[in-house]
Motif scaffolding. Structure first.
Motif, PDB file in Angstrom:
ATOM      1  N   LYS A 139       0.837  -1.205   0.000  1.00 24.16           N
ATOM      2  CA  LYS A 139       0.000   0.000   0.000  1.00 24.16           C
ATOM      3  C   LYS A 139       0.871   1.254   0.000  1.00 24.16           C
ATOM      4  CE  LYS A 139      -4.176  -1.695   2.332  1.00 24.16           C
ATOM      5  NZ  LYS A 139      -5.001  -1.575   3.556  1.00 24.16           N
ATOM      6  N   LEU A 140       1.920   1.225   0.815  1.00 18.24           N
ATOM      7  CA  LEU A 140       2.801   2.387   0.910  1.00 18.24           C
ATOM      8  C   LEU A 140       3.476   2.663  -0.426  1.00 18.24           C
ATOM      9  CD1 LEU A 140       3.879   4.518   2.849  1.00 18.24           C
ATOM     10  CD2 LEU A 140       5.737   2.950   3.433  1.00 18.24           C
ATOM     11  N   ALA A 141       3.931   1.597  -1.103  1.00 21.86           N
ATOM     12  CA  ALA A 141       4.565   1.761  -2.411  1.00 21.86           C
ATOM     13  C   ALA A 141       3.577   2.335  -3.423  1.00 21.86           C
ATOM     14  CB  ALA A 141       5.097   0.417  -2.909  1.00 21.86           C
ATOM     15  N   GLY A 142       2.354   1.838  -3.406  1.00 21.41           N
ATOM     16  CA  GLY A 142       1.329   2.353  -4.312  1.00 21.41           C
ATOM     17  C   GLY A 142       1.006   3.807  -4.051  1.00 21.41           C
ATOM     18  N   LEU A 143       0.955   4.189  -2.773  1.00 24.75           N
ATOM     19  CA  LEU A 143       0.702   5.585  -2.409  1.00 24.75           C
ATOM     20  C   LEU A 143       1.796   6.505  -2.939  1.00 24.75           C
ATOM     21  CD1 LEU A 143      -0.602   5.377   1.266  1.00 24.75           C
ATOM     22  CD2 LEU A 143      -1.780   6.461  -0.645  1.00 24.75           C
ATOM     23  N   VAL A 144       3.045   6.070  -2.773  1.00 17.63           N
ATOM     24  CA  VAL A 144       4.171   6.890  -3.228  1.00 17.63           C
ATOM     25  C   VAL A 144       4.115   7.082  -4.743  1.00 17.63           C
ATOM     26  CG1 VAL A 144       6.679   6.979  -3.456  1.00 17.63           C
ATOM     27  CG2 VAL A 144       5.654   6.298  -1.280  1.00 17.63           C
ATOM     28  N   VAL A 145       3.850   5.997  -5.473  1.00 18.04           N
ATOM     29  CA  VAL A 145       3.775   6.075  -6.935  1.00 18.04           C
ATOM     30  C   VAL A 145       2.606   6.958  -7.363  1.00 18.04           C
ATOM     31  CG1 VAL A 145       3.366   4.748  -9.052  1.00 18.04           C
ATOM     32  CG2 VAL A 145       4.900   3.852  -7.303  1.00 18.04           C
ATOM     33  N   GLY A 146       1.444   6.759  -6.740  1.00 17.64           N
ATOM     34  CA  GLY A 146       0.277   7.566  -7.084  1.00 17.64           C
ATOM     35  C   GLY A 146       0.461   9.038  -6.771  1.00 17.64           C
ATOM     36  N   PHE A 147       1.050   9.325  -5.607  1.00 18.85           N
ATOM     37  CA  PHE A 147       1.259  10.725  -5.237  1.00 18.85           C
ATOM     38  C   PHE A 147       2.292  11.377  -6.148  1.00 18.85           C
ATOM     39  CE2 PHE A 147       2.995  14.117  -2.419  1.00 18.85           C
ATOM     40  CZ  PHE A 147       1.815  14.850  -2.313  1.00 18.85           C
ATOM     41  N   ALA A 148       3.241  10.599  -6.644  1.00 21.57           N
ATOM     42  CA  ALA A 148       4.200  11.137  -7.612  1.00 21.57           C
ATOM     43  C   ALA A 148       3.467  11.645  -8.847  1.00 21.57           C
ATOM     44  CB  ALA A 148       5.213  10.067  -7.996  1.00 21.57           C
ATOM     45  N   GLY A 149       2.397  10.944  -9.235  1.00 18.54           N
ATOM     46  CA  GLY A 149       1.591  11.401 -10.359  1.00 18.54           C
ATOM     47  C   GLY A 149       0.930  12.728 -10.086  1.00 18.54           C
ATOM     48  N   VAL A 150       0.440  12.920  -8.857  1.00 18.21           N
ATOM     49  CA  VAL A 150      -0.182  14.199  -8.486  1.00 18.21           C
ATOM     50  C   VAL A 150       0.845  15.326  -8.522  1.00 18.21           C
ATOM     51  CG1 VAL A 150      -1.412  15.447  -6.659  1.00 18.21           C
ATOM     52  CG2 VAL A 150      -1.926  13.043  -7.091  1.00 18.21           C
ATOM     53  N   VAL A 151       2.054  15.043  -8.038  1.00 16.42           N
ATOM     54  CA  VAL A 151       3.126  16.048  -8.062  1.00 16.42           C
ATOM     55  C   VAL A 151       3.465  16.421  -9.503  1.00 16.42           C
ATOM     56  CG1 VAL A 151       5.531  16.500  -7.482  1.00 16.42           C
ATOM     57  CG2 VAL A 151       4.061  15.332  -5.836  1.00 16.42           C
ATOM     58  N   VAL A 152       3.528  15.418 -10.388  1.00 11.86           N
ATOM     59  CA  VAL A 152       3.814  15.687 -11.808  1.00 11.86           C
ATOM     60  C   VAL A 152       2.749  16.591 -12.400  1.00 11.86           C
ATOM     61  CG1 VAL A 152       3.906  14.621 -14.100  1.00 11.86           C
ATOM     62  CG2 VAL A 152       5.175  13.611 -12.209  1.00 11.86           C
ATOM     63  N   VAL A 153       1.477  16.357 -12.063  1.00 14.68           N
ATOM     64  CA  VAL A 153       0.398  17.226 -12.530  1.00 14.68           C
ATOM     65  C   VAL A 153       0.615  18.652 -12.051  1.00 14.68           C
ATOM     66  CG1 VAL A 153      -2.054  17.772 -12.238  1.00 14.68           C
ATOM     67  CG2 VAL A 153      -1.372  15.465 -12.765  1.00 14.68           C
ATOM     68  N   GLY A 154       1.017  18.782 -10.777  1.00 20.07           N
ATOM     69  CA  GLY A 154       1.183  20.106 -10.210  1.00 20.07           C
ATOM     70  C   GLY A 154       2.295  20.908 -10.841  1.00 20.07           C
ATOM     71  N   VAL A 155       3.410  20.248 -11.155  1.00 20.47           N
ATOM     72  CA  VAL A 155       4.573  20.984 -11.666  1.00 20.47           C
ATOM     73  C   VAL A 155       4.632  21.004 -13.183  1.00 20.47           C
ATOM     74  CG1 VAL A 155       5.893  20.427  -9.593  1.00 20.47           C
ATOM     75  CG2 VAL A 155       6.133  18.988 -11.619  1.00 20.47           C
ATOM     76  N   SER A 156       3.670  20.353 -13.861  1.00 22.19           N
ATOM     77  CA  SER A 156       3.728  20.275 -15.326  1.00 22.19           C
ATOM     78  C   SER A 156       3.540  21.624 -15.990  1.00 22.19           C
ATOM     79  CB  SER A 156       2.675  19.297 -15.858  1.00 22.19           C
ATOM     80  OG  SER A 156       1.371  19.734 -15.530  1.00 22.19           O
ATOM     81  N   GLY A 157       2.951  22.580 -15.243  1.00 22.50           N
ATOM     82  CA  GLY A 157       2.784  23.918 -15.810  1.00 22.50           C
ATOM     83  C   GLY A 157       4.040  24.750 -15.743  1.00 22.50           C
ATOM     84  N   GLY A 158       5.092  24.197 -15.151  1.00 21.15           N
ATOM     85  CA  GLY A 158       6.360  24.916 -15.105  1.00 21.15           C
ATOM     86  C   GLY A 158       6.591  25.663 -13.806  1.00 21.15           C
ATOM     87  N   THR A 159       5.651  25.584 -12.877  1.00 18.63           N
ATOM     88  CA  THR A 159       5.807  26.268 -11.601  1.00 18.63           C
ATOM     89  C   THR A 159       6.243  25.259 -10.557  1.00 18.63           C
ATOM     90  OG1 THR A 159       4.037  27.779 -12.190  1.00 18.63           O
ATOM     91  CG2 THR A 159       4.641  27.688  -9.871  1.00 18.63           C
ATOM     92  N   THR A 160       7.452  25.399 -10.062  1.00 19.85           N
ATOM     93  CA  THR A 160       7.973  24.414  -9.119  1.00 19.85           C
ATOM     94  C   THR A 160       8.246  25.009  -7.744  1.00 19.85           C
ATOM     95  OG1 THR A 160      10.221  24.857  -9.905  1.00 19.85           O
ATOM     96  CG2 THR A 160       9.035  23.031 -10.941  1.00 19.85           C
ATOM     97  N   GLY A 161       8.069  26.309  -7.583  1.00 17.88           N
ATOM     98  CA  GLY A 161       8.316  26.922  -6.287  1.00 17.88           C
ATOM     99  C   GLY A 161       7.327  26.438  -5.242  1.00 17.88           C
ATOM    100  N   VAL A 162       7.799  26.171  -4.040  1.00 17.85           N
ATOM    101  CA  VAL A 162       6.950  25.664  -2.977  1.00 17.85           C
ATOM    102  C   VAL A 162       6.969  26.646  -1.814  1.00 17.85           C
ATOM    103  CG1 VAL A 162       6.604  23.801  -1.323  1.00 17.85           C
ATOM    104  CG2 VAL A 162       7.361  23.269  -3.647  1.00 17.85           C
ATOM    105  N   HIS A 163       5.786  27.037  -1.379  1.00 23.08           N
ATOM    106  CA  HIS A 163       5.648  27.909  -0.215  1.00 23.08           C
ATOM    107  C   HIS A 163       4.785  27.174   0.798  1.00 23.08           C
ATOM    108  CE1 HIS A 163       6.959  30.974  -3.111  1.00 23.08           C
ATOM    109  NE2 HIS A 163       6.000  30.521  -3.901  1.00 23.08           N
ATOM    110  N   PHE A 164       5.016  27.432   2.076  1.00 28.70           N
ATOM    111  CA  PHE A 164       4.201  26.780   3.096  1.00 28.70           C
ATOM    112  C   PHE A 164       3.899  27.772   4.196  1.00 28.70           C
ATOM    113  CE2 PHE A 164       2.706  23.699   6.106  1.00 28.70           C
ATOM    114  CZ  PHE A 164       2.133  22.728   5.294  1.00 28.70           C
ATOM    115  N   GLY A 165       2.637  28.128   4.307  1.00 29.61           N
ATOM    116  CA  GLY A 165       2.194  29.066   5.321  1.00 29.61           C
ATOM    117  C   GLY A 165       0.803  28.695   5.790  1.00 29.61           C
ATOM    118  N   LEU A 166       0.064  29.688   6.287  1.00 28.98           N
ATOM    119  CA  LEU A 166      -1.276  29.439   6.825  1.00 28.98           C
ATOM    120  C   LEU A 166      -2.206  28.853   5.770  1.00 28.98           C
ATOM    121  CD1 LEU A 166      -3.310  29.651   9.130  1.00 28.98           C
ATOM    122  CD2 LEU A 166      -3.755  32.021   8.423  1.00 28.98           C
ATOM    123  N   ALA A 167      -2.134  29.367   4.539  1.00 28.05           N
ATOM    124  CA  ALA A 167      -3.025  28.878   3.482  1.00 28.05           C
ATOM    125  C   ALA A 167      -2.785  27.390   3.225  1.00 28.05           C
ATOM    126  CB  ALA A 167      -2.799  29.675   2.195  1.00 28.05           C
TER     127      ALA A 167
END
Length: 316
Positions: A139-167
């Motif tokens: 399950k853990l391996a599947g989660l990591v692979v699946g979440f990698a797909g979500v990350v690829v979707v997020g950065v595919s637009g060329g925006t890779t900067g990561v911020h972490f705050g209240l939002a």
């Protein structure tokens, strides 16, 4: 029971879980179109919450109307208020208040990536609540692979900067409450009818969301058009059908095997945004879809039976 056979069959699970993810993914571009039609700005959080409240209230009324149409009772079921209130508080109210507030201060990229954490939260919560739904290396391996797909979707637009705050904290909290509400829905569905449970939790959450939004934006700040009304009806319909499908497939299956399908939501959202909003569809999205599909296969693949065990099971 016919319903259980459908929703425990591999094809039934695939159709229901993928269908719910597709419907929820389609909400992203339609919400954007609705905001443009109603002139709701990115920083108008109360107006967004009010729109969400109207959507879920209407979704609940659609389910109740369907129940009446097929002759199901819509009356109060004794002893159900506590379970319905818990689910309405988490799955609808807290999830969407925190989601809209968090999204107003974050980027779409981070929003889509953080939305993928719902699967992690669901599996962690189920690990604590169900003895037969523990986290395994597979399950853990599947989660990591699946979440990698979500990350690829997020950065595919060329925006890779990561911020972490209240939002971003609010977005994570929204995903936690969404996952908690989903697991609680599974628990309550053991004694409550799915249609009844889903409709009343959405009605409760929708009314409170509407009240919160109206407190900040006014009772009816929108100038409605036929297009806007049609999109609201579509969003309500997809919420009604999506939550009924999801709660039903969760009722009959382990949380850990179903949660992976939530990774499809941002992938479908990107595809449908490209179709409906003419947004660019990057080649990396196909890689993301492959990773998510791979993660689903890994989690749901049955362990191989050792040869010795197989030999022992054969007749002499």
């Amino acid at each position: 029971m016919a319903t259980e056979k459908i929703f425990t069959h591999p094809l039934g699970i695939l159709a229901a879980a993928t269908g719910a993810a597709f419907l929820w993914g389609s909400a992203f571009p339609v919400i954007k179109l609705s905001y443009a039609e109603l002139e709701i700005g990115r920083d108008q959080v109360f107006a967004q919450i009010l729109f969400a409240g109207l959507r879920f209230t209407l979704a609940a009324l659609l389910i109740l109307a369907f129940m009446k149409l097929v002759g199901r009772s819509v009356g109060y079921q004794r002893g159900s208020w506590r379970g319905v209130a818990k689910i309405g508080l988490t799955q609808t109210l807290l999830q969407y208040v925190l989601f809209y507030y968090g999204l107003s201060g974050s980027t779409g990229v981070q929003g889509s990536i953080l939305a993928g954490t719902t699967s992690f939260f669901q599996i962690l919560i189920a690990h604590r609540m169900y003895a037969d739904d523990r986290i395994t290396p597979r399950k853990l391996a599947g989660l990591v692979v699946g979440f990698a797909g979500v990350v690829v979707v997020g950065v595919s637009g060329g925006t890779t900067g990561v911020h972490f705050g209240l939002a971003e904290i609010c977005l994570l909290a929204a995903m936690f409450f969404g996952g908690l509400g989903n697991v609680w829905s599974k628990k309550e569905s053991e004694r409550l009818d799915i249609l009844y449970m889903t409709s009343y939790q959405m009605l409760l959450g929708g009314i409170v969301l509407s009240a919160i939004g109206a407190a900040g934006a006014g009772v009816m700040p929108f100038e409605w058009t036929w297009n806007a009304a049609g999109m609201l009806l579509y969003l309500a319909g997809l919420s009604a059908v999506g939550f009924v499908l999801w709660n039903t497939v969760m009722k009959y299956n382990q949380v850990g095997s179903i949660s992976m399908y939530l990774f499809l939501i941002p992938v479908f959202g990107v595809f449908l945004s490209a179709l409906l909003l003419s947004e660019p569809l990057h080649a990396a999205v196909w890689l993301a879809l492959g990773l998510v599909a791979g993660g689903i296969v890994i989690v749901n693949r049955k362990p191989a039976v050792p040869a010795a065990a197989a030999d022992n099971g054969r007749p002499a």
